[in-house]
Design an enzyme around this catalytic site. Structure first.
Site, PDB file in Angstrom:
ATOM      1  CD  GLU A  96      48.071  34.659  43.618  1.00 16.15           C
ATOM      2  OE1 GLU A  96      46.877  34.982  43.532  1.00 16.15           O
ATOM      3  OE2 GLU A  96      48.457  33.618  44.163  1.00 16.15           O
TER       4      GLU A  96
ATOM      5  CG  ASN B  21      44.863  29.937  38.092  1.00 16.23           C
ATOM      6  OD1 ASN B  21      45.005  28.709  38.050  1.00 16.23           O
ATOM      7  ND2 ASN B  21      44.685  30.594  39.225  1.00 16.23           N
TER       8      ASN B  21
ATOM      9  NE  ARG C  90      42.863  24.424  51.521  1.00 20.15           N
ATOM     10  CZ  ARG C  90      43.522  25.289  50.769  1.00 20.15           C
ATOM     11  NH1 ARG C  90      44.528  25.990  51.268  1.00 20.15           N
ATOM     12  NH2 ARG C  90      43.201  25.442  49.511  1.00 20.15           N
TER      13      ARG C  90
ATOM     14  NE  ARG D  16      48.325  29.815  41.276  1.00 15.60           N
ATOM     15  CZ  ARG D  16      47.358  29.773  42.159  1.00 15.60           C
ATOM     16  NH1 ARG D  16      46.127  30.003  41.788  1.00 15.60           N
ATOM     17  NH2 ARG D  16      47.622  29.527  43.420  1.00 15.60           N
TER      18      ARG D  16
ATOM     19  CG  HIS E 195      49.229  31.322  48.905  1.00 11.31           C
ATOM     20  ND1 HIS E 195      48.855  31.079  50.202  1.00 11.31           N
ATOM     21  CD2 HIS E 195      48.126  31.103  48.155  1.00 11.31           C
ATOM     22  CE1 HIS E 195      47.576  30.735  50.240  1.00 11.31           C
ATOM     23  NE2 HIS E 195      47.114  30.731  49.006  1.00 11.31           N
TER      24      HIS E 195
END
Ligand code: AMP
Length: 397
Positions: A383, A11, A240, A92, A181
């Site tokens: 992940e 990643n 956020r 990723r 996601h």
């Protein structure tokens, strides 16, 4: 005969690079770590190997230096004898647009497409591509695979992913909900179906961490998700805002004299938990302050829970009921108070939490009562293993 091989799951961000190396198909993690502050001075990296964590300072001028350092560590620690042992590197990549509904072997065409999609993810896709290019150069014999955060949600119906805006915005400029996601929700879809022994299960996956999104899953497919054109949509998150009325943007620009970029930054970095509480984006700090009676921390918590409950209710109807609700990611896996507050609000649907079972952190567990109408689970997400699986599957064909 089973083929064993070593696969790297990567990643890459603009100044960081996280990795895990797996022995597949066992899914055994051989080594993992993170390189930080690449290209900005003060570089360092941490490695986890044989249960030990090592931190080393090293100037990381660019991603090539980081990847070369990683290769040196793999050789020195005898995780590999030679580079040829690494058969695949899975990357990723945040945005696959409408082009990629699943992972893909990376070639020049894929790189070009991901580059073109950078207008949809200007912070992420270029950084992900730096990682891809560096590994292609330094480990040229490995199969490089792109795994997209958006891909899992490509099964959403048009009525779910379109915004009610001029249709040509979608046709000409790709304006639609993409969702993110995806690797995490896909992992939860697979694992929950496995636990329930039901590939057709109706699942509401709650990935709530610093960022957060919910996903409605049926027959192993995403049918709806709360993030949108960008990750700043849907739920209230750490910093956020999630969904807002877009016309407050010009209003705030007019009132404060802030530029468009500054207001967008406020909505991404100074909103959510942090904005409402004025304390922190971290749910642990909010919980502590709320426990001491801080009113804005209590309000922030109430609002956070409210948004999640609203999406669960929406997805419950969309799925025609639910077989499981799953909590995952930092808050979902660790915060028993948040889980309880959410499930308590679902009482009208006959969903009940087992408080004793809920008193855990980061562990796969059924946390609903026996008479709950829907099973509720904590499932730690993974992940990285999804990336390793997809990469392995390409090579093992
Ligand atoms: P993630 O983005 O999935 O890594 O989640 C990170 C977030 O998880 C942190 O910012 C915290 O808000 C939350 N978190 C982690 N540990 C805990 C905990 N023990 N209790 C409550 N929240 C936690």
């Amino acid at each position: 005969m089973k083929k064993y091989m070593k696969i790297l799951s990567v990643n890459a961000g603009s100044s960081s690079l996280k990795f895990q190396m797996y022995e597949m198909p066992e899914e055994k993690v051989l080594i993992s770590g993170t390189f930080e502050r690449i290209g900005i001075g003060g570089g360092f990296y941490t490695i986890k190997l044989n249960g030990e964590k090592i931190k080393k300072e090293k100037e990381l001028a660019d991603h090539s230096v980081a990847v070369q350092t990683l290769i040196d560590e793999l050789l020195e620690n005898k995780v590999i004898e030679s580079l040829d042992e690494i058969k695949g590197v899975g990357h990723r990549i945040v945005h696959g647009g409408e082009k990629y509904a699943s992972s893909v072997i990376i070639n020049d065409d894929v790189i070009k497409t991901v580059e073109e999609l950078s207008s949809l993810a200007p912070l992420h896709n270029p950084a992900n591509l730096i990682g891809v290019r560096t590994f292609m150069e330094l480990i040229p014999n490995a199969t490089q695979v792109g795994c997209f955060d958006t891909a899992f949600h490509q099964t959403m119906a048009k009525r779910e992913f379109l915004y009610p805006v001029p249709y040509e915005w979608y046709e000409k400029y790709g304006v639609r909900r993409y969702g993110f996601h995806g690797m995490s929700h896909n992992y939860i879809a697979n694992r929950t179906a496995e636990i329930l022994e039901n590939p057709n299960a109706r699942i509401i996956s709650c990935h709530i961490g610093n960022g957060g999104s919910l996903c409605a899953i049926k027959d192993g497919k995403s049918i709806d998700t709360s993030m949108g054109f960008t990750p700043n949509a849907g739920l209230m998150m750490g910093s956020r805002s999630g969904d807002i009325d877009c016309t407050l943007i010009p209003y705030i620009m007019d009132k404060t004299g802030e530029s468009l970029d500054e207001v967008i930054n406020d909505l991404n970095k100074k909103s959510g938990y942090l904005g409402v509480s004025g304390i922190s984006s971290d749910s642990r700090d909010i919980e502590d302050a709320a426990a001491q009676g801080n009113e804005r921390a209590i309000l922030a918590q109430d609002m956070y829970v409210e948004k999640i409950v609203n999406y669960i209710a929406e997805y419950y109807l969309e799925l025609g009921g639910a077989d499981a609700i799953v909590f995952t990611a930092g808050v979902g896996e660790n915060s028993k108070d948040t889980r309880k507050a959410i499930i308590d609000r679902l009482a009208p649907l006959g969903i009940k939490i087992d408080e004793e079972a809920n008193n855990v952190r980061g562990e796969e567990k059924l946390i609903s009562t026996e008479d709950s109408t829907v099973k509720v689970y904590i499932i730690p997400t993974d992940e990285e293993v999804m990336i390793a699986r997809d990469t392995f599957n390409f090579i093992n064909k």
